[in-house]
Design a protein around this motif. Structure first.
Motif, PDB file in Angstrom:
ATOM      1  N   ALA A  46       0.820  -1.205   0.000  1.00 51.63           N
ATOM      2  CA  ALA A  46       0.000   0.000   0.000  1.00 51.63           C
ATOM      3  C   ALA A  46       0.855   1.256   0.000  1.00 51.63           C
ATOM      4  N   TYR A  50       1.148   4.064  -2.864  1.00 54.95           N
ATOM      5  CA  TYR A  50       0.924   5.466  -2.529  1.00 54.95           C
ATOM      6  C   TYR A  50       2.009   6.351  -3.139  1.00 54.95           C
ATOM      7  N   CYS A 132      -6.070   0.117   8.690  1.00 64.80           N
ATOM      8  CA  CYS A 132      -7.270   0.496   7.944  1.00 64.80           C
ATOM      9  C   CYS A 132      -7.373   2.012   7.813  1.00 64.80           C
ATOM     10  N   LEU A 135      -4.953   3.255   5.200  1.00 66.89           N
ATOM     11  CA  LEU A 135      -5.409   2.972   3.839  1.00 66.89           C
ATOM     12  C   LEU A 135      -6.527   3.925   3.433  1.00 66.89           C
TER      13      LEU A 135
END
Length: 279
Positions: A46, A50, A132, A135
């Motif tokens: 992730a 990004y 979470c 994200l």
């Protein structure tokens, strides 16, 4: 040991063995190695995505400067246009600017990495909520960077000095230019994700010195991004609001997931550990 004490000890042991899901030597949920590896892998993927999307975002300089002017106008209307004034108080003091540069460089990704490792090993449920929230806020940030690119104060016509670039080379080692979108100023995830780490520590531990350190790191980062000319005051405020909203949404998702995995009276099975996303 007397007979009464021995009987009491055996009774306590029998009760502890009879309680479902509890053992005398286990008080914290454990994580299996495959799940830990999977979670680390997803977070790394992730973060890589990004930075990759930020670097590939082709924001025109003209639009970024135009949007920066809109931010500056909004700050003037709110009486928050403090950036040139506050930097002028410290820019000629090399010791102060060096400290600010260190906070900006080493107080972000290294702090995030250490905090996530600590959570994985000691507080996996809090880790799930934190991952979470990262994200969610990262996804919103990517959309904002693409739709509303903003040139930071160091690139706008404000006469401010980019102390990080001019006085330090470590930043380009930790964050190479190929993975950086220089117009990704609004919202400030530098501020937002540091705030998430503070919220994480406050949720995971009651140790006073850790909680004080977490708050101090966030406050110092909020100040540093403005004094080093990397973000507007509104960028920092937007990043903080986004982080808190993401933390709240992640918490609600965790509650809903926990309820869904709660066992019924009929099945008598142990509940699965609450997981917000498969991290």
């Amino acid at each position: 040991m007397s007979g009464v004490a021995l009987c009491a000890q055996r009774a306590r042991y029998a009760v502890s063995k009879a309680l479902p899901g509890r053992s005398p030597r286990q008080s914290r949920p454990t994580e299996t190695s495959p799940r830990i590896v999977l979670r680390i892998g997803i977070v790394i993927a992730a973060v890589t995505c990004y930075f990759g999307v930020r670097g590939l975002t082709d924001s025109s300089q003209a639009k970024a400067l135009h949007d920066a002017a809109r931010v500056e106008a909004a700050e003037r209307g709110l009486h928050l246009d403090w950036e040139p004034t506050v930097q002028s108080l410290v820019v000629n003091h090399q010791a102060i600017t060096r400290l600010l540069n260190w906070i900006y460089i080493f107080g972000h990704w290294p702090v995030i990495a250490l905090t996530l490792i600590w959570l994985l090993s000691r507080h996996p449920e809090v880790y799930a909520r934190t991952a979470c929230a990262m994200l969610l806020s990262g996804a919103v940030g990517l959309v904002a960077f693409a739709v509303f690119p903003v040139a930071p104060p160091r690139l706008a016509a404000l006469g401010m000095t980019d102390t990080v670039i001019e006085q330090s080379h470590a930043y380009r080692v930790l964050q190479p230019p190929a993975f950086t979108n220089q117009y990704a100023a609004m919202p400030s995830l530098h501020v937002g994700w540091n705030l998430l780490m503070t919220l994480t520590v406050l949720a995971a531990t009651r140790t006073v010195w850790l909680r004080v350190l977490a708050v101090a790191l966030t406050v110092s980062m909020d100040t540093t991004v403005v004094l080093t000319a990397n973000h507007y005051v509104l960028d920092a405020l937007a990043g903080a609001v986004l982080a808190q909203l993401s933390w709240y949404v992640a918490g609600r998702l965790q509650v809903l997931t926990t309820r869904r995995h709660r066992p019924t009276a009929q099945d008598g099975a142990q509940p699965s550990p609450p997981i917000v996303v498969p991290l």
